[in-house]
Design an enzyme around this catalytic site. Sequence first.
Site, PDB file in Angstrom:
ATOM      1  N   GLU A 156       0.838  -1.204   0.000  1.00 48.54           N
ATOM      2  CA  GLU A 156       0.000   0.000   0.000  1.00 48.54           C
ATOM      3  C   GLU A 156       0.877   1.261   0.000  1.00 48.54           C
ATOM      4  O   GLU A 156       0.573   2.240   0.674  1.00 48.54           O
ATOM      5  CB  GLU A 156      -0.938   0.005   1.210  1.00 48.54           C
ATOM      6  CG  GLU A 156      -1.989  -1.086   1.184  1.00 48.54           C
ATOM      7  CD  GLU A 156      -3.041  -0.875   0.094  1.00 48.54           C
ATOM      8  OE1 GLU A 156      -3.415   0.275  -0.153  1.00 48.54           O
ATOM      9  OE2 GLU A 156      -3.451  -1.868  -0.529  1.00 48.54           O
TER      10      GLU A 156
ATOM     11  N   ASP B 173       5.224   1.827  -0.530  1.00 42.85           N
ATOM     12  CA  ASP B 173       6.451   1.618   0.234  1.00 42.85           C
ATOM     13  C   ASP B 173       6.685   2.815   1.160  1.00 42.85           C
ATOM     14  O   ASP B 173       6.555   3.969   0.752  1.00 42.85           O
ATOM     15  CB  ASP B 173       7.610   1.479  -0.758  1.00 42.85           C
ATOM     16  CG  ASP B 173       8.932   1.254  -0.075  1.00 42.85           C
ATOM     17  OD1 ASP B 173       9.328   0.088   0.060  1.00 42.85           O
ATOM     18  OD2 ASP B 173       9.571   2.251   0.334  1.00 42.85           O
TER      19      ASP B 173
END
Lengths: 693, 693
Positions: free
Chosen positions: B445, B447
């Site tokens: 979702e 980095d």
Amino acid sequence: MTRLDDRTQTPAKNRSGDALPGASAEAPRLDVETLGRVLLGRWSEARLASRALTRDPALHFVDGLSLDEHRARVTGQLHHLLEHDAVLRAFPTRLGGHDDHGGNIAAFEELVTADPSLQIKAGVQWGLFGSAVLHLGTQTHHDAFLPGIMSLDVPGAFAMTETGHGSDVASIGTTATYDPETEEFVIHTPFRAAWKDYLGNAAKDGLAATVFAQLITNGVSHGVHCFYVPIRDKNGFLPGVGGEDDGRKGGLNGIDNGRLHFDHVRIPRTNLLNRYGDVAPDGSYTSPIPSPGRRFFTMLGTLVQGRVSLDGAAVVASKLALTIAVRYGSERRQFTASDPEREEVLLDYQRHQRRLLPRLATTYAMGFAHERLLTAFDGVFSGEHATDDDRQDLETLAAALKPLSTWNALDILQEAREACGGAGFLAENRLTQLRADLDVYATFEGDNTVLLQLVAKRLLGDYSKRFRGVDARTRAGLVAGQVGQTGVDRSGLRQLAQTVTDLGSTGRSVGHVRDAESQRQLLTGRVETMVADVALRLRAAAHLSASDAARLFDANQDEVIEAARAHAELLQWEAFTDALGRIDDHGTRSVLTWLRDLFGLGLIEKHLAWYLIHGRLSTKRAVSVTDYIDDRLLPRLRPHALDLVEAFGFAPEQVRAPIATGAERARQDEAFAYVRAQHESGAAPRPEKAPHR
Amino acid sequence: MTRLDDRTQTPAKNRSGDALPGASAEAPRLDVETLGRVLLGRWSEARLASRALTRDPALHFVDGLSLDEHRARVTGQLHHLLEHDAVLRAFPTRLGGHDDHGGNIAAFEELVTADPSLQIKAGVQWGLFGSAVLHLGTQTHHDAFLPGIMSLDVPGAFAMTETGHGSDVASIGTTATYDPETEEFVIHTPFRAAWKDYLGNAAKDGLAATVFAQLITNGVSHGVHCFYVPIRDKNGFLPGVGGEDDGRKGGLNGIDNGRLHFDHVRIPRTNLLNRYGDVAPDGSYTSPIPSPGRRFFTMLGTLVQGRVSLDGAAVVASKLALTIAVRYGSERRQFTASDPEREEVLLDYQRHQRRLLPRLATTYAMGFAHERLLTAFDGVFSGEHATDDDRQDLETLAAALKPLSTWNALDILQEAREACGGAGFLAENRLTQLRADLDVYATFEGDNTVLLQLVAKRLLGDYSKRFRGVDARTRAGLVAGQVGQTGVDRSGLRQLAQTVTDLGSTGRSVGHVRDAESQRQLLTGRVETMVADVALRLRAAAHLSASDAARLFDANQDEVIEAARAHAELLQWEAFTDALGRIDDHGTRSVLTWLRDLFGLGLIEKHLAWYLIHGRLSTKRAVSVTDYIDDRLLPRLRPHALDLVEAFGFAPEQVRAPIATGAERARQDEAFAYVRAQHESGAAPRPEKAPHR
């Protein structure tokens, strides 16, 4: 051997406003083979033999096995190791061993690339259970028990830890009470907290155990001793023995850890491993070491090899993790940056260098420090350097290095995993499993926090000896900033006199930070001052009640531990620096010197606040530490990153991570070729922004 | 509600030479129930409903399952959630949902105590796959696809990530080329790196996928759009669709992550989720958002809830970890210290307090910050506060908080595991499995490192807008130390004007560090100065070529990221401070204020070098930060540690770790009673040192 095809640096400005130094044509060349030989160290033969073995898939971790399957596989692998003569180096030659203590540990360490469970289970059988008999027993025990232990006919548990006591071995609750009527010891577990716990081989395979218990004879407790106790036969537990399976753990699930308890289990008097304490048939106790405290520490000291080998295993695992992450970071591309045509290689980003290169430097430092530790270990256990001082130095060195290397390994494995993104989380790329397995290295064989306190107590003890007889005013003056070489050099671990010739120089602000002498002075001065500061605050303890003294120590506990850590970091730095002298190749030495600088300046940067508060660095110099790392060292080292991991010398069968095989490069090249061909053929869709060009 | 039976502090001297402040008779009382209500926050009902569900063993992680068994169990658990109306809150009321966006995420977050795999698989189905249809599709799609998605009749994959591209979604390689002849899109994977990868539901359960691809029509690429693509029926993959199983991962193995590829797979034109871009039958493209860049970010922005919910899940997992570690640390005894009769409770050691209490403070800060994030999220998605600025603020806030909370959760889980020693490594005590599962939260979702750069770019953009039109000399003057309220207050995230009324005060050395205003000034001034410094260095980019500008940015990348982190830390501190105002009970507010101080001073201590270098703290004040933490805050908070975790309000079925059940206290008490009884009866063996007393 350099592979610089991914290098993209060309001149631009850095934060100091200078041109960025790309690797120029005159950049030094690193000789991977030479460096590899240096890294293999004194016990290269044992390491290479072990590495040859670990190429065999039969020894490799297999993913997705059930607990029982994994345990059975590892048990089988122990026989494989035995058949290949890989595990008996430390045992007496007359019994089929080689009396080679350093080589034994070196070979053991390399097993971690196959499966840490295999490594630790081998360590339980031959390194702990076997070593207890070897080092705490006498010739009768060697003759009676070692052959079965060595041959795996008698798998065994090392029953020291209890549910209620781990690192505080002196307080274990199991008792061994001598009964002169029958000339037997009665092994007994008086309450639940005294159950032996966490013992490899206890849940399933173990037929015997070396049980640590409070020896009681004639109504007197002589403290912890070790006893050889049969626990199972083919039908299961022997009468009076019981236990439980520890079940699944966070890692190392190839080992059958379990609990044991004893309900008045009787063993012959002669099953006391009696090298340091014995009970005659009439129950009278004798020991070659009169002081119970010294006797206890002598017995435990023979078991230092667990810490030594974990230190080394942590180094090997860190090398493996960085091999995977640096290779992937040299191939993986993401986001366009300097080249609009092609995405940037991850390792060309400053942040990615910041994540991996300092950890590479730390790994080198850990490796060189470990080689020193192994040398000290071999000196003591071979008898070549085995005075009381040598033994104490070895124990302090192990207690200093093992916490740092095992914590660093976890940090390195985690950073490597994150640096590989989602690919790092795939089990096939091994980083998560290695991290899970090595997690417990931080708290077993001596909890890291407890070990650092042992180191600190040694440093404080040495400090106090040095200043005995020095009046308070002189001492205060020395502490205030003139500690110099009179500080902690009788730690036995290093001779400051050899290194800091300018008495008191560590008390002054350092003018430069880049050269080795300045790094040494800064790191050394910090240890000395921290120890002196704590010692000064703890002096009041002499006039306090025991409990108030304990509270005083506790109120300084955090600083005590930090002083020990600073000491251990200095040891690593010194080992790295010494190793530079063993590298003849000029280019290789140049690159390694930058790497050592990155390690040293990294430590100084980490503790920058301390240096500023204590006036050892001006704010200007403090800023220059970070600038030098970012603007000089990282760009200089970047082109050598691949070579620096290639020098670790792992074969593909040791690495085994698909992302470290060139697969990513092939994918990137295929995608790039596709896009280029599409553009050249005119088949590429036009971007929306310029639809009618 | 306080449990102070383990408290042992009595007056002794600390490092400042003062008497140690044990909790006196007038120590404040913490009202656990009141605090618990504050922590449940605005969506308490949804949280409590979810917690009621997660007490059911049917939803719990079961250890030792095979990959297939765990996957099957989690799939079954999704049906269980559905049957209990636990997962459809965010869907339209007319389709059976509740249009409750905040409550949906709050309930989702609490699932992490059952099994993170269950949580994330639910997130894949309803939060990603379902949300893509809901937010990127229009009513036709809602009517056609949402009922099957909501009912689990159509499990689906969210096919965004590719093997070659994770966080850089704009560069994905999958294409969707419109064919006006048949009025179809042709979904195609042109090369291996463009395989969709890491998709939950793709390996096994998924019947359809929301596939992100470059939309091409009439020879023009309009960038990334999302398409609804059937991928399987009962017989397996549909023609042209293929894939692979991602296999075992470092955690979250209850989810069937896999890869997908498409070989000219045709779907109807109307399967384009066309809220932000549509293709007419003749192939002409239209969009309500003319700028391709803005259109892309608008589409991705609808998916922010993944980041919001991971932020919240990280908070819940951290609370759970600290509940386990603080309870165990309050019962476990090891080594005698202040009381020669009985070993010391771990949490009475300074180091143990240093390990757990600051992390407890961080967890509270994370929780309060998350409540703000959730409120912002609900405002945008309910339409109540949904301007473009609101949306951008929400995205920036999520991008700032998610990296810190997910990294903190890993740190907290690990420290909790180590603080529990070997017991923490037993799977039954859950810390290792939770850590393994949450590991990937740091890189999926978005980095974490990439997200912080997004935040930094926003801060730099706001800074540059603020100074547009200001001449260079004025700007330089402001930057030099007079930034004050004119700095970054248009970040939309907080209004400095409300908080720093004394213009320029953040540029001066701070006289005190203990009060809230000083903490605020120090934290705020650091963000402002870091942003201003980086902005000044990056100004040259305007005059450089694109590639040189990229290199310049890269040479400052580390500082850019640190500025974003400092900003996020300030947001956490502000949220904590604001929350104090919502606590009416005086004693509770006093304790929470100390905890906030511990958080704030902990941040300042962490960045102490920066404050010294920039002249914001004198060395004397810098030293006092650590002294105040060690000598005041830790001893004050120690007696409240148990209450502070009890306020998290977990039921035994949520905690489930045997070491957090009182078992350790029972073992300790049994051992103590045994030894005492032995001594009283005269049956205890005499110690060797005094054998003939």
